[in-house]
Design a protein around this motif. Sequence first.
Motif, mmCIF file in Angstrom:
data_model
loop_
_atom_site.group_PDB
_atom_site.id
_atom_site.type_symbol
_atom_site.label_atom_id
_atom_site.label_comp_id
_atom_site.label_asym_id
_atom_site.label_seq_id
_atom_site.Cartn_x
_atom_site.Cartn_y
_atom_site.Cartn_z
ATOM 1 N N VAL A 198 1.056 -1.325 0.065
ATOM 2 C CA VAL A 198 -0.116 -0.002 0.122
ATOM 3 C C VAL A 198 0.943 1.273 0.043
ATOM 4 O O VAL A 198 1.896 1.512 0.880
ATOM 5 C CB VAL A 198 -0.852 -0.060 1.221
ATOM 6 C CG1 VAL A 198 -1.802 1.184 1.247
ATOM 7 C CG2 VAL A 198 -1.864 -1.096 1.484
ATOM 8 N N ILE A 199 0.690 2.070 -0.881
ATOM 9 C CA ILE A 199 1.210 3.185 -0.985
ATOM 10 C C ILE A 199 0.557 4.432 -0.238
ATOM 11 O O ILE A 199 -0.492 4.790 -0.694
ATOM 12 C CB ILE A 199 1.706 3.753 -2.356
ATOM 13 C CG1 ILE A 199 2.361 2.612 -3.057
ATOM 14 C CG2 ILE A 199 2.580 5.225 -2.326
ATOM 15 C CD1 ILE A 199 3.718 2.250 -2.496
ATOM 16 N N GLY A 200 1.154 5.083 0.616
ATOM 17 C CA GLY A 200 0.435 6.301 1.410
ATOM 18 C C GLY A 200 1.057 7.372 0.990
ATOM 19 O O GLY A 200 2.049 7.980 0.585
ATOM 20 N N VAL A 201 -0.043 8.601 1.074
ATOM 21 C CA VAL A 201 0.476 9.920 0.608
ATOM 22 C C VAL A 201 -0.295 10.863 1.567
ATOM 23 O O VAL A 201 -1.416 10.677 1.951
ATOM 24 C CB VAL A 201 0.205 10.101 -0.932
ATOM 25 C CG1 VAL A 201 -1.322 10.353 -1.152
ATOM 26 C CG2 VAL A 201 0.623 11.721 -1.169
ATOM 27 N N GLY A 202 0.396 11.834 1.979
ATOM 28 C CA GLY A 202 -0.286 12.863 3.148
ATOM 29 C C GLY A 202 -1.277 13.695 2.383
ATOM 30 O O GLY A 202 -1.087 14.012 1.135
ATOM 31 N N GLU A 203 -2.208 13.976 3.089
ATOM 32 C CA GLU A 203 -3.290 14.937 2.466
ATOM 33 C C GLU A 203 -2.865 16.242 2.007
ATOM 34 O O GLU A 203 -3.418 17.063 1.275
ATOM 35 C CB GLU A 203 -4.384 14.947 3.322
ATOM 36 C CG GLU A 203 -4.185 15.593 4.927
ATOM 37 C CD GLU A 203 -5.185 15.686 5.800
ATOM 38 O OE1 GLU A 203 -6.300 15.065 5.451
ATOM 39 O OE2 GLU A 203 -5.107 15.909 6.854
ATOM 40 N N GLU A 204 -1.589 16.696 2.840
ATOM 41 C CA GLU A 204 -0.983 18.007 2.665
ATOM 42 C C GLU A 204 0.038 18.008 1.720
ATOM 43 O O GLU A 204 0.754 18.970 1.449
ATOM 44 C CB GLU A 204 -0.635 18.551 3.844
ATOM 45 C CG GLU A 204 -1.654 18.655 4.921
ATOM 46 C CD GLU A 204 -1.367 18.937 6.128
ATOM 47 O OE1 GLU A 204 -0.161 19.303 6.385
ATOM 48 O OE2 GLU A 204 -2.092 19.115 7.270
ATOM 49 N N SER A 205 0.338 16.764 0.884
ATOM 50 C CA SER A 205 1.566 16.609 0.406
ATOM 51 C C SER A 205 1.525 16.477 -1.185
ATOM 52 O O SER A 205 2.501 15.907 -1.837
ATOM 53 C CB SER A 205 2.279 15.376 0.748
ATOM 54 O OG SER A 205 2.526 15.374 2.302
ATOM 55 N N GLY A 206 0.341 16.824 -1.748
ATOM 56 C CA GLY A 206 0.065 16.057 -3.265
ATOM 57 C C GLY A 206 0.949 16.868 -4.115
ATOM 58 O O GLY A 206 1.049 16.377 -5.281
ATOM 59 N N THR A 207 1.302 18.086 -3.976
ATOM 60 C CA THR A 207 2.095 19.045 -4.905
ATOM 61 C C THR A 207 3.469 19.096 -4.748
ATOM 62 O O THR A 207 4.367 19.453 -5.553
ATOM 63 C CB THR A 207 1.473 20.217 -5.323
ATOM 64 O OG1 THR A 207 1.712 21.168 -3.865
ATOM 65 C CG2 THR A 207 0.098 20.133 -5.672
ATOM 66 N N ILE A 208 4.262 18.503 -3.365
ATOM 67 C CA ILE A 208 5.477 18.814 -3.341
ATOM 68 C C ILE A 208 6.052 17.244 -3.607
ATOM 69 O O ILE A 208 5.439 16.445 -3.684
ATOM 70 C CB ILE A 208 5.787 18.979 -1.741
ATOM 71 C CG1 ILE A 208 5.355 18.098 -0.923
ATOM 72 C CG2 ILE A 208 5.151 20.521 -1.489
ATOM 73 C CD1 ILE A 208 5.350 18.172 0.410
#
Length: 288
Positions: free
Chosen positions: A227-237
Motif C-alpha cells: 500500500v502506498i501512502g500519501v499525506g493529504e497535505e503533500s500532493g504537489t510537493i
Amino acid sequence: MSESKTYTLDAPGAVLHYDVRAGESTTEPVLLLIGSPMAAPGFVSLAAHFTDRTVVTYDPRGSERSKRTDGAAETTVDEHADDLHRLIDALDVGPVDVFASSGGAVNALALVARHPEQVRTLVAHEPPASSQLPDSEAILAACVAIRDTYLSSGFGPAMAKFIALISHSGPFPADFAEQPAPDPATFGLPTEDDGSRDDPLLGQNMVTCNAFRPDYEALRAASTRIVIGVGEESGTILPGRAALAVADGLGTKAVTFPGGHDGFLGGEYGAMGKPDEFAATLRTVLTG
C-alpha cells in the motif's frame, strides 16, 4: 506499552541498533516502523498506538546509534534493504507488517522486491523515488548539488538547499539546481562550517535514495500486500508526487493519510503532525 529493549545486530560495514516493545497479544504480526534517515525516536508516538502487538523500531545505518564502521561516505538503497532483511531474520517471528516512511519506504520497497516472504503488508508512506517523475533529471541534479554543497561547505548551506527542494510545489524547472541558493540564516541554520561530514541525509542518502528505481515487475509479483501512502497535505510537493508515481507504477491507488510527510509525528524532532488520526488510518490499512 512495555518498555523497549535495545539490541544490536552486526552487518557488513555497520552495527545496527533496534528496539523491541512487546505487545499485549502475540496473534498479530510484529509491526516494524522504519524511516531513513529518521531513526527510532521518530516513531515513539506512532508505536504507542499499537500496544496490541509487538513493535520494532531501528536506527538505519549511518543514523544516530547505528554508526557505519567502514568509513563509507555514501549508503546505498541495496545496503539498507539488506540491513532490513538481516533485522527481520534476527527477529525470527515470521512475516512482519511494515510501516515505512520517506527513505525508509524506498528501502522497504527494495526489500520486498527481493524478500517478499518476510513482509505480510508494507505500507510505504511517501517514498521519495524522484527517478519516477517526468522532471527527474532536474530533481536528481538538485540532489547532487545538495550533496556536493554539504561536502564543500557543510550543513547549513546544504540544508538550506534541501529545504528549498522539499518546499517546491509542482514540477521542477530544468535549471532548479543552478538557481541562487537560499541564505541558511533565513531558516535559522548555521552559516559556519563545523567540519563534520557524517550527516545521513545530506551526505549519505541524498542521491542514492532519490535515484532509486522500483522493480515494479518483482513488486507486482510479490506475495506482500503493498500500500502506498500519501499525506493529504503533500500532493504537489516532491514526496507526495513521487508516492503517486510509484503507486501508478504498481497499478494501485495511493491511500491518503492525515497530515503531510510528517503526519505521524507527535512532537518528535520538534515536528507535530496528526498522530492520532494517522495511527487510526494506519490501523485500518493494516487490517485490510
